[in-house]
Design a protein around this motif. Sequence first.
Motif, PDB file in Angstrom:
ATOM      1  N   LYS A   8       0.834  -1.202   0.000  1.00 51.54           N
ATOM      2  CA  LYS A   8       0.000   0.000   0.000  1.00 51.54           C
ATOM      3  C   LYS A   8       0.866   1.249   0.000  1.00 51.54           C
ATOM      4  CE  LYS A   8      -4.210  -1.687   2.223  1.00 51.54           C
ATOM      5  NZ  LYS A   8      -5.087  -1.588   3.398  1.00 51.54           N
ATOM      6  N   LYS A   9       1.924   1.235   0.792  1.00 49.41           N
ATOM      7  CA  LYS A   9       2.826   2.383   0.878  1.00 49.41           C
ATOM      8  C   LYS A   9       3.476   2.638  -0.487  1.00 49.41           C
ATOM      9  CE  LYS A   9       6.891   4.101   3.255  1.00 49.41           C
ATOM     10  NZ  LYS A   9       7.999   3.812   4.152  1.00 49.41           N
ATOM     11  N   GLU A  10       3.943   1.578  -1.133  1.00 48.17           N
ATOM     12  CA  GLU A  10       4.568   1.717  -2.451  1.00 48.17           C
ATOM     13  C   GLU A  10       3.557   2.214  -3.494  1.00 48.17           C
ATOM     14  OE1 GLU A  10       6.463  -1.963  -3.457  1.00 48.17           O
ATOM     15  OE2 GLU A  10       7.838  -1.839  -1.760  1.00 48.17           O
ATOM     16  N   LEU A  11       2.335   1.715  -3.401  1.00 50.83           N
ATOM     17  CA  LEU A  11       1.287   2.148  -4.316  1.00 50.83           C
ATOM     18  C   LEU A  11       0.998   3.632  -4.127  1.00 50.83           C
ATOM     19  CD1 LEU A  11      -0.885   1.582  -6.448  1.00 50.83           C
ATOM     20  CD2 LEU A  11      -2.424   0.945  -4.592  1.00 50.83           C
ATOM     21  N   ASN A  12       0.885   4.058  -2.875  1.00 48.62           N
ATOM     22  CA  ASN A  12       0.633   5.475  -2.595  1.00 48.62           C
ATOM     23  C   ASN A  12       1.775   6.347  -3.103  1.00 48.62           C
ATOM     24  OD1 ASN A  12      -1.877   5.110  -1.434  1.00 48.62           O
ATOM     25  ND2 ASN A  12      -1.050   4.841   0.635  1.00 48.62           N
ATOM     26  N   GLU A  13       2.995   5.890  -2.942  1.00 47.84           N
ATOM     27  CA  GLU A  13       4.144   6.635  -3.445  1.00 47.84           C
ATOM     28  C   GLU A  13       4.093   6.745  -4.971  1.00 47.84           C
ATOM     29  OE1 GLU A  13       7.580   4.587  -1.940  1.00 47.84           O
ATOM     30  OE2 GLU A  13       7.262   5.293   0.120  1.00 47.84           O
ATOM     31  N   THR A  14       3.726   5.640  -5.626  1.00 44.40           N
ATOM     32  CA  THR A  14       3.610   5.643  -7.089  1.00 44.40           C
ATOM     33  C   THR A  14       2.526   6.619  -7.542  1.00 44.40           C
ATOM     34  OG1 THR A  14       4.308   3.325  -7.162  1.00 44.40           O
ATOM     35  CG2 THR A  14       3.216   4.208  -9.123  1.00 44.40           C
ATOM     36  N   VAL A  15       1.393   6.585  -6.869  1.00 46.60           N
ATOM     37  CA  VAL A  15       0.297   7.501  -7.202  1.00 46.60           C
ATOM     38  C   VAL A  15       0.743   8.941  -7.006  1.00 46.60           C
ATOM     39  CG1 VAL A  15      -2.008   8.262  -6.489  1.00 46.60           C
ATOM     40  CG2 VAL A  15      -1.536   5.831  -6.758  1.00 46.60           C
ATOM     41  N   ASP A  16       1.449   9.234  -5.937  1.00 45.91           N
ATOM     42  CA  ASP A  16       1.933  10.590  -5.683  1.00 45.91           C
ATOM     43  C   ASP A  16       2.906  11.044  -6.773  1.00 45.91           C
ATOM     44  OD1 ASP A  16       0.402  10.799  -3.400  1.00 45.91           O
ATOM     45  OD2 ASP A  16       2.038  10.221  -2.029  1.00 45.91           O
ATOM     46  N   ILE A  17       3.775  10.149  -7.212  1.00 47.11           N
ATOM     47  CA  ILE A  17       4.728  10.481  -8.279  1.00 47.11           C
ATOM     48  C   ILE A  17       3.987  10.789  -9.575  1.00 47.11           C
ATOM     49  CG2 ILE A  17       6.543   9.534  -9.766  1.00 47.11           C
ATOM     50  CD1 ILE A  17       7.547   7.985  -7.257  1.00 47.11           C
TER      51      ILE A  17
END
Length: 124
Positions: A8-17
Amino acid sequence: MDKVKDSKKELNETVDIIKEYIGDEEEDPKIDVVEEIIERKDDDKLEFKYAEFLKLVLDKGFINVEEGKKIAMDNGTLLNAFISDVNQKLYEYIQDQTIIIEGNYIKIDDFYVDMVKELVINEE
């Protein structure tokens, strides 16, 4: 559970990028309404190539299949596909197959000639 949290953390980071890269603009709902009105207006009219084709058939009463093939090719399609497209567009107004091929001729079904005339006149 730790793997799920990490994912989830990696997904959120990807979405933010991605948001940072392409922007996080929300679409203006007014634009959608205007585009829908324009699309609806365009759908209400016959396409120009169909109106010209129908005028030609109405003027002569029929056209030769060879002439129809040339018109279809000029519009980037084969005769049967072109006639199918015209019939599909006319179906919205007439609720039946309108353009027919009889023998070596393309014509408007006798029952619908007046309706097509009215439609073509209104499109001018």
